[in-house]
Design a protein around this motif. Structure first.
Motif, mmCIF file in Angstrom:
data_model
loop_
_atom_site.group_PDB
_atom_site.id
_atom_site.type_symbol
_atom_site.label_atom_id
_atom_site.label_comp_id
_atom_site.label_asym_id
_atom_site.label_seq_id
_atom_site.Cartn_x
_atom_site.Cartn_y
_atom_site.Cartn_z
ATOM 1 N N VAL A 353 1.026 -1.530 -0.262
ATOM 2 C CA VAL A 353 -0.018 0.052 -0.007
ATOM 3 C C VAL A 353 0.938 1.262 -0.112
ATOM 4 N N ILE A 354 1.821 1.191 0.678
ATOM 5 C CA ILE A 354 3.021 2.430 0.834
ATOM 6 C C ILE A 354 3.588 2.587 -0.443
ATOM 7 N N SER A 355 3.896 1.615 -0.831
ATOM 8 C CA SER A 355 4.721 1.798 -2.311
ATOM 9 C C SER A 355 3.929 2.182 -3.217
ATOM 10 N N THR A 356 2.682 1.629 -3.433
ATOM 11 C CA THR A 356 1.540 2.133 -4.337
ATOM 12 C C THR A 356 1.328 3.717 -4.205
ATOM 13 N N GLU A 357 1.099 4.140 -3.021
ATOM 14 C CA GLU A 357 0.866 5.482 -2.907
ATOM 15 C C GLU A 357 2.140 6.374 -3.133
ATOM 16 N N LEU A 358 3.415 5.987 -2.880
ATOM 17 C CA LEU A 358 4.472 6.646 -3.248
ATOM 18 C C LEU A 358 4.588 6.649 -4.638
ATOM 19 N N GLY A 359 4.184 5.648 -5.281
ATOM 20 C CA GLY A 359 4.155 5.615 -6.958
ATOM 21 C C GLY A 359 3.250 6.867 -7.629
ATOM 22 N N HIS A 360 1.851 6.931 -6.650
ATOM 23 C CA HIS A 360 0.949 7.766 -7.347
ATOM 24 C C HIS A 360 1.534 9.392 -7.188
ATOM 25 N N LEU A 361 2.089 9.675 -5.925
ATOM 26 C CA LEU A 361 2.737 10.768 -5.515
ATOM 27 C C LEU A 361 3.660 11.276 -6.716
ATOM 28 N N ASN A 362 4.494 10.252 -6.989
ATOM 29 C CA ASN A 362 5.563 10.461 -7.918
ATOM 30 C C ASN A 362 4.879 10.642 -9.530
#
Length: 378
Positions: A353-362
């Motif tokens: 979940v954290i990696s996915t949200e970081l990807g969206h922020l990127n």
């Protein structure tokens, strides 16, 4: 009769006489409507359309946004009487308080002077490599003013600009305290009044750059002009966020280029960077408005900002990394876990979940990611 004779001997009414005799001695003199005129011979701006001639102004941005480089370029333009990004300046003396860069500022000043071809004995410029206390307790403002007055050459041009670099190093107090920031503003106003000049303060943006400068809003309320610097792909953009007596919303951009200093010994020449204009000031084009962050994405965004504040460091030299402040991914993930992102009973799912949200922020250009490093694009 004696009263009448006294009145004839004194044809000017006593009230008007007293006002004329004592006016210049009053602490709070009045200026009447008939006396309110504009001096057309006096310039209106220190930098045409970008900075007022007097008062308080700020340049702010994230660490590494080249605030000091821009302030030096501005200072040498004013001292040397050369245009600043195509805008005319009101030439005059400059005092640069290098409270943060200190002696390391010297080579930047030399490089800017050489870039602008300004003879050192012509431009009225002086720097100070010590940090005065402009905060609420035991302020050095009066001593600073006295020392500058004592040292400034009598035959030099009047001081037009005093640069304070940075607020954080000269406010010995709490930036978030309205009282402490109010004291700093009062001390800056005292300096501006003493030299009838502009005081320019270098400051940092807050965690959310869109919300402006860090600390108490007392500073924003007191400024006459504000410049915000952002950075993207090596290009720095300056936005005139506030101009009390002029048009705000102007923007211009620049890049930094490396220069070798003139060698004056057998030792290898030193190098630094100078400001090179990309565009001249023009009305800013509004960027598409992004949707506000919500839920896990907002929590992960806050985790990035807090991790940068706590564990941020200048990232290692690498062609894939900018030379700016970044933070290791592990600190962001740990911070996100503490904020309740994902299910702690399912560690693998939580990391996903954290990696996915970081990807969206990127993808939304709020952060940049490369291997283990995360940083802000601006």
């Amino acid at each position: 009769m004696s009263g009448a004779a006294s009145a004839m001997d004194d044809p000017v009414p006593q009230g008007k006489l007293r006002r004329g005799q004592q006016r210049q001695q009053r602490k709070f003199p009045l200026t009447f409507l008939s006396e309110i005129v504009v001096d057309d011979a006096e310039p209106e701006f220190l930098v045409d359309e970008l900075l007022p001639l007097r008062g308080l102004a700020t340049i702010y941005g994230a660490p590494g946004s080249a605030k000091t480089f821009l302030a030096i370029d501005l200072s040498l333009s004013v001292a040397g009487g050369v245009p600043f990004f195509g805008k005319e300046v009101s030439q005059g003396g400059v005092v640069y308080i290098a409270a943060e860069a200190g002696a390391g500022l010297r080579k930047r000043v030399i490089a800017a002077r050489e870039e602008k071809a300004i003879p050192p004995d012509v431009a009225p410029f002086a720097m100070m490599a010590r940090a005065p206390n402009l905060g609420p307790k035991r302020s050095d403002a009066a001593t600073l003013i006295g020392d500058i007055q004592a040292e400034w050459p009598s035959d030099a041009a009047p001081i037009r600009l005093v640069v304070v670099d940075t607020l954080a190093r000269t406010l010995r107090g709490d930036e978030n305290s309205a009282a402490d920031m109010g004291a700093f503003v009062e001390n800056a106003a005292a300096i501006a009044a003493a030299f009838n000049c502009l005081v320019l303060v270098i400051h940092h943006s807050g965690k959310d750059a869109e919300r402006g400068m860090r600390g108490s809003s007392n500073l924003n309320g007191a400024t006459d002009a504000e410049w915000q610097i952002s950075s993207k792909d090596g290009i720095r953009t300056v936005l005139l966020r506030k101009m009390k007596d002029g048009e705000d919303g102007l923007e211009w951009s620049f890049r930094l280029e490396k220069r070798q200093l003139s060698a004056n010994s057998s030792k290898p020449a030193r190098s630094t960077c100078v400001v090179v204009a990309e565009t001249e000031p023009k009305p800013a084009t509004a960027e598409p408005r992004r949707d506000p962050l919500k839920g896990n994405r907002k929590l992960v965004w806050q985790a990035v900002l807090d991790a940068l504040d706590t564990y941020g460091e200048i990232m290692p030299a690498c062609e894939d990394l900018p030379r700016c402040k970044g933070v290791k991914r592990k600190y962001v993930k740990a911070n996100a876990v503490l904020r309740g992102v994902g299910n702690p009973e399912n560690p693998a799912g939580q990391r996903s979940v954290i990696s996915t949200e970081l990807g969206h922020l990127n993808a939304d250009n709020r952060i940049r990611i490369w291997n283990d490093w995360i940083w802000l694009p601006n």
